[in-house]
Scaffold this active site. Structure first.
Site, PDB file in Angstrom:
ATOM      1  N   GLY A  46      11.540   1.300   0.482  1.00  0.00           N
ATOM      2  CA  GLY A  46      10.859   1.718  -0.748  1.00  0.00           C
ATOM      3  C   GLY A  46      11.767   1.939  -1.945  1.00  0.00           C
ATOM      4  N   GLU A  47      12.872   2.630  -1.735  1.00  0.00           N
ATOM      5  CA  GLU A  47      13.700   3.001  -2.900  1.00  0.00           C
ATOM      6  C   GLU A  47      14.672   1.887  -3.295  1.00  0.00           C
ATOM      7  OE1 GLU A  47      12.517   6.211  -3.469  1.00  0.00           O
ATOM      8  OE2 GLU A  47      11.732   6.355  -1.440  1.00  0.00           O
ATOM      9  N   PHE A  59       4.446   6.646  -6.038  1.00  0.00           N
ATOM     10  CA  PHE A  59       5.857   6.454  -6.405  1.00  0.00           C
ATOM     11  C   PHE A  59       6.646   7.756  -6.455  1.00  0.00           C
ATOM     12  CE2 PHE A  59       3.113   3.438  -8.772  1.00  0.00           C
ATOM     13  CZ  PHE A  59       3.334   2.330  -7.979  1.00  0.00           C
TER      14      PHE A  59
HETATM   15 MO1  MOS Z   1       9.397   8.479  -3.124  1.00  0.00          MO
HETATM   16  S1  MOS Z   1      10.226   9.119  -4.891  1.00  0.00           S
HETATM   17  O1  MOS Z   1      10.333   9.216  -1.946  1.00  0.00           O
HETATM   18  O2  MOS Z   1       7.839   9.013  -3.107  1.00  0.00           O
END
Ligand code: MOS
Length: 750
Positions: free
Chosen positions: A716-717, A252
């Protein structure tokens, strides 16, 4: 005005999910059967075990290390501390060797000095022949300190101008215009320290081969970055440093850079001339690995009665350590997410006697959107305009900061998709007015955003005569399913069954891959893979012409490649399979390496973002304030969805992270000692299965072919950004209580 954004209708065809073949996790079986090897699981002969001893004061220096008992303990091989730590070139950038000048290890240098900068800082390392003996001996190490007064009270210091540094300002139109707005609000928000807490503890195994060759098994989101840093730090040739990160058990953001245990393990292995493993404890994960920094924010926002924003002012302060400045784009969202003629923002760092924070999922926007999206919600009630409607009124058709059109932006579609799925029509318009089974009912929504620029990547493809394609890149996969997505794309580009394709990663011996972060892996490596596949097809055509008699005298342009068959475009009866081409040419395999650059020049004429909108339905107990989430819907504009299963898993996982951010996660600081009081899994509350309600994910799934030929933006974000304010907004809708200090624990509601 770019009128591409005017023509979308809610045509159902837009949202048909078209996925690449083979959507199962290619590494799933290895992971659940234990075959997958994580950093600490690599077995090396003659392995020794290192354990950190950490400081018990937050600031000062060590007068004396008391080592006698520990040295006498069974199995102890060495104890390394500032008094006996061997020279490390990167600790001393002004080294006498001119070739090693200039590079300084990035961050805390373990055992370099007797200074203590934060509580829980590594001050010594015991190495023994077993882990148990190392742990025991480490418990016998004591330090005498010269203690200085520490300051970790960020709540008190956040408004003290004399303590803030590195101001960053932005202004468009008039500053503080919200103060003159027809309808306005002004409010302050705080976010506590949050830690990534991946399941897998950070760990490093270091093994030297002589004095100039190093192999490191490490938990890292970027093996190549770790290789570069270690090579410079230890004065080695990059090619003599191999970093292996075969599997990563969650990160993460915590493994975007190397923390002190990485050089420490390398130092120990060198001094002892044998391989050394160093695994952090859960408590050390809090004190030696970074975290999402505590942040204080103040927002002023105003609109006309028609809902048009007339001013946004957004100030933020976040903490950093004394030895490094870590900052992130917290206030940026207020600059570009909505149209407002007047915007001013400021951001400053507050150094404290703490360890250095770092990027954590959705870094910057996750924090900023909590404040902005909470403030917009509050404004919607004051205006008596539906919060979705308010956002539509202020929808930014082009990026208001750089005035560039977006490559693609399907935010309106996200609102519409999510609104329907959550049943927005059931939302009480008056907070606290509806009950179900004795519980107050609330609905909330909020938006998320993250940059979607594409980074550089290299990939190699090896196509063999048995018909298998091996794709390679030295990226790591911290869990999102990178291998699965790459296999899916390889299958798509080569038009071959997915079981013919494999992806190898996590080793610096492979072609240069990017660090996995910033939601950029799929578009970056996918672009290199598309180039590899195109080159392989070209090579197959050329080989057919050179080696297969039926193709003699043809030109590559006159041939086509389709589903593993090369044929003459005008005469399909002349055809041959790719495996037969290799066999006829008597070649066991063909290899191609392709590098893809950053997002193309054309893309630089655009703004590049992924967007999400999260919707929440929840219950709040009217007496105890207990919150029970009932339903979360996340709608995402992440470009083309490459692997629907893994994309959905990412969205759900991100939303669970958002639940933690909203309701449970908080590192608590005891300012008397500058020490975290809940640095463990029992007291730091990550959400568990029982906290997660039924969750739905809807993808707009429209390709963005400007950012990359894969069509993907990033997921992801945006999976996490916006979830916490959506929950906070639903809590307000249920109770009429606006909680601006996360996490929203029951005590804040009663
Ligand atoms: Mo993520 S915070 O770009 O690993």
């Amino acid at each position: 005005m770019d009128n591409r954004f005017q023509q979308y209708t809610m045509d159902k065809d837009l949202f048909i999910t078209e996925t690449y073949p083979a959507d199962d996790r290619v590494d799933g079986v290895d992971k659940v059967t234990g075959k997958a090897r994580y950093a600490a699981e690599h077995k090396l002969d003659n392995l020794a075990y290192a354990v950190f001893v950490c400081s018990t004061i937050a600031k000062g220096s060590i007068k004396n290390m008391i080592l006698a008992d520990a040295k006498r303990a069974a199995g102890v091989l060495d104890i390394i501390y500032y008094g006996n730590c061997p020279d490390v070139p990167g600790y001393n950038p002004y080294s006498k060797d001119p070739n090693k000048k200039g590079y300084e290890w990035w961050g805390l240098k373990p055992f370099n000095t007797n200074q203590v900068f934060s509580n829980g800082q590594p001050i010594a390392m015991v190495i023994a022949d077993t882990l148990e003996r190392a742990v025991h001996a480490a418990s016998l190490v004591k330090a005498q300190y010269i203690k200085e007064d520490s300051d970790t009270d960020y709540e008190a210091a956040k408004a003290d101008d004399t303590k803030l540094k590195k101001p960053g300002e932005y202004k468009r139109g008039e500053a503080n215009a919200y103060k003159k707005g027809e309808v306005s609000i002004e409010a302050e928000y705080t976010l506590p320290i949050e830690t990534h807490n991946p399941m897998e503890l950070h760990a490093t195994i270091a093994a030297w081969d002589g004095d100039d060759k190093l192999t490191v098994y490490d938990k890292s989101q970027g093996p190549k970055g770790t290789q570069r840093d270690l090579a410079k730090n230890f004065g080695l040739d990059e090619k003599n440093v191999r970093v292996v990160t075969e599997y990563v058990g969650g990160a993460f953001g915590s493994a975007l850079r190397s923390w002190p245990h990485v050089p420490a393990a390398v130092i120990a292995a060198k001094k002892l001339k044998r391989p050394v493993k160093l695994v952090l404890t859960r408590e050390q994960m809090f004190t030696t690995v970074g975290y999402r920094p505590y942040a204080w924010q103040k927002i002023g926002i105003s609109a006309g009665k028609d809902g048009k924003l007339s001013g946004i002012t957004h100030h933020a302060v976040s903490i950093t350590s004394r030895y490094e400045d870590f900052g992130e784009g917290i206030v940026n969202v207020s600059q570009f997410l909505y149209n407002s003629p007047n915007v001013n923002t400021s951001y400053r760092l507050l150094p404290m006697d703490v360890n250095t924070p770092t990027w954590m999922r959705g870094p910057g926007p996750a924090t900023g959107c909590f404040a902005l999206e909470s403030a917009l919600d509050e404004l919607s009630y004051k205006l008596n305009i539906d919060p979705i409607e308010l956002r539509l009124i202020n929808h930014a058709d082009i990026n208001p900061v750089n005035k560039l059109p977006w490559t693609t932006k399907f935010l309106k579609e996200c609102y519409a998709l999510g609104k329907e799925k959550i049943g927005w029509q059931n939302r009480p318009t008056v907070p606290g007015s509806v009950k179900e089974d004795g519980m107050l009912v609330g609905y909330g929504m909020a938006g998320g955003v993250f940059g979607a620029g594409r980074g550089q990547a290299t990939a190699k493809g090896i196509l063999n005569a048995e018909g298998n394609l091996i794709l390679q890149s030295a990226v790591s996969d911290m869990g999102p399913g990178t291998s699965t997505a790459m296999v899916s794309m390889g299958a798509q580009f080569m038009q071959l069954p997915a079981n013919k394709i494999s992806f190898q990663l996590g080793d610096t011996d492979l072609p240069n891959g990017p660090t996995q972060g910033g939601s950029g892996t799929t578009s970056a490596i996918g672009t290199a893979i598309s180039a590899v596949c195109a080159a392989l097809q070209q090579t197959l055509k050329e080989m057919a012409i050179a080696s297969v008699p039926a193709f003699a005298n043809q030109k590559p342009e006159a041939l086509k490649y389709e589903k593993g068959i090369v044929s003459v475009t005008d005469n399909a009866s002349v055809n041959i399979s790719y495996t037969d081409i290799l066999k006829t040419a008597n070649k066991p395999d063909i290899e191609v390496i392709k590098e893809s650059g950053r997002a193309s020049a054309e893309a630089q004429k655009y703004a590049m973002n992924s967007f999400s909108v999260h919707f929440v339905k929840l219950h709040v107990h009217p007496v105890t304030g207990v919150i029970k989430l009932k339903h979360i819907v996340s709608a995402a504009d992440a470009g083309k969805i490459i692997s629907e299963n893994t994309a959905r898993s990412q969205m759900i996982g991100g939303a669970v992270g958002g639940i933690g951010m909203a309701l449970t996660e908080e590192v608590l600081m005891d300012n008397r000692y500058g020490r975290y009081t809940n640095a463990n899994f029992a007291d730091y509350h990550v959400p568990v299965n029982a906290d997660a309600p039924p969750m739905d994910v809807v993808f707009v799934n429209k390709a963005d072919n400007i950012i990359s030929p894969t069509g993907a933006k990033g997921i992801g974000e945006i999976a996490l950004v916006g979830v916490a304010p959506a929950i906070a907004n639903a809590v307000y809708n249920a109770t009429g209580k606006r909680v601006r200090n996360l996490p929203i624990t029951p005590d804040k509601l009663i």
